[in-house]
Design an enzyme around this catalytic site. Structure first.
Site, short mmCIF file in Angstrom:
data_model
loop_
_atom_site.label_atom_id
_atom_site.label_comp_id
_atom_site.label_asym_id
_atom_site.label_seq_id
_atom_site.Cartn_x
_atom_site.Cartn_y
_atom_site.Cartn_z
N GLU A 6 0.84 -1.21 0.00
CA GLU A 6 0.00 0.00 0.00
C GLU A 6 0.88 1.26 0.00
OE1 GLU A 6 -2.72 1.37 -0.40
OE2 GLU A 6 -3.58 2.43 1.29
N THR A 10 -4.85 10.29 -2.58
CA THR A 10 -4.46 10.33 -1.17
C THR A 10 -3.34 11.35 -0.98
OG1 THR A 10 -5.10 8.03 -0.91
CG2 THR A 10 -3.60 8.91 0.74
#
Ligand code: HSE
Length: 292
Positions: A121, A170
């Site tokens: 991630e 993000t």
């Protein structure tokens, strides 16, 4: 080996980078097959924006870390739109970790798989924060801190989600965050986060909802999502117990006894601000699981 890896919603308001909740829907399907080299293939909605070079792909990084040179073909079928705030890259990483563990008989615990998935991630999000991979691997509600993962079964509740037709990476959503915060705001967040965890532990959805107040991150990020404040009010007006930006946004998640009215109200409120959005209702889900 095929694995279903669920979407997740991170933060839930006050739990920035610590809280996560697995969703029943949507989900990615990750398939791994032994091969002479490491290759990654991505299909489905939003696939064109996802790199397939193993070192730049969340599932590819997981495969590299777990197999250390052994070959595998990883095929990711996206069901979760990238950059939507629903843990899309984390689900692919979680699915790859669980699938590789099963296919190669590695015997890692779920906690160890969270750590592998978090490294994957980080390749996509730029910063290691395992708050989406933890629920995608473990299911339910999770709290993470320094490698420790606590998992609680959430109360029965609906999750109304509004997925606006906006992309918010993000990275962009983190770039606006302050380096320091006021003590009073930090105190308010500790109180809200404590209430939320107590509600999860007690099986009290209403208490969870009351704990979804964030004085630190959401006020800043709200500026990045047109109509967010109106959408929040609309969900609360339609009976939601608590509302928050889902992860880094732009999706919004509302905890409800019954979620249909809040999902429609959020869709309408986004539309009034010129943003097309899809509202849907789901519920807390399980972690990544092998498909027969
Ligand atoms: N906790 C993260 C954030 C989740 O809010 O930036 C997004 O990956």
């Amino acid at each position: 080996m095929r694995v279903r890896a669920p979407a997740s919603t991170a933060n839930l308001g006050p739990g920035f980078d610590c809280f996560g909740l697995a969703l029943e829907d949507p989900f990615d399907v990750v398939e791994v097959e032994r091969s002479s080299e490491l290759t990654v293939e991505v299909s489905g909605p939003g696939a064109e924006s996802i790199p397939t070079r193993p070192e730049a792909n969340t599932a590819g990084v997981v495969a590299t870390e777990m197999l250390r040179g052994e070959g595998v073909h990883v095929s990711v079928e996206k069901g979760i739109r990238p950059s939507s705030g629903l843990g899309s890259s984390a689900a692919s990483a979680a699915g790859a970790a669980v699938a590789i563990n099963e296919e190669f008989g590695l015997g890692h615990s779920r906690e160890e798989l969270v750590a592998f998935a978090a490294r994957g991630e980080a390749a996509s999000a730029g910063a290691p924060h395992p708050d989406n991979v933890a629920p995608s691997v473990m299911g339910g509600f999770t709290v993470v801190r320094d490698g420790e993962v606590v998992c609680l079964e959430p109360p029965e509740m609906d999750l109304a989600v509004a997925l606006p037709d906006l992309e918010l990476s993000t990275e962009e959503s983190r770039s606006v965050l302050p380096d320091s915060v006021a003590l009073g705001d930090a105190v308010e967040n500790v109180a809200s986060a404590s209430l939320l965890v107590a509600g999860m532990a007690a099986g009290d959805a209403s208490m969870v909802g009351r704990g979804m107040r964030d004085a630190l991150v959401e006020p800043v990020r709200a500026e990045l999502v047109p109509g967010y404040r109106a959408v929040r009010e609309a969900a609360l007006g339609a009976g939601a117990l608590g509302v928050a930006l889902s992860g880094a946004g732009p999706s919004v998640v509302a905890i409800c006894e019954v979620g249909d009215a809040a999902a429609s109200a959020m869709e309408c409120a986004f539309a009034e601000h010129g943003v097309a959005a899809e509202g849907f209702v789901t519920e807390p889900g399980n972690g990544a699981e092998v498909l027969e």
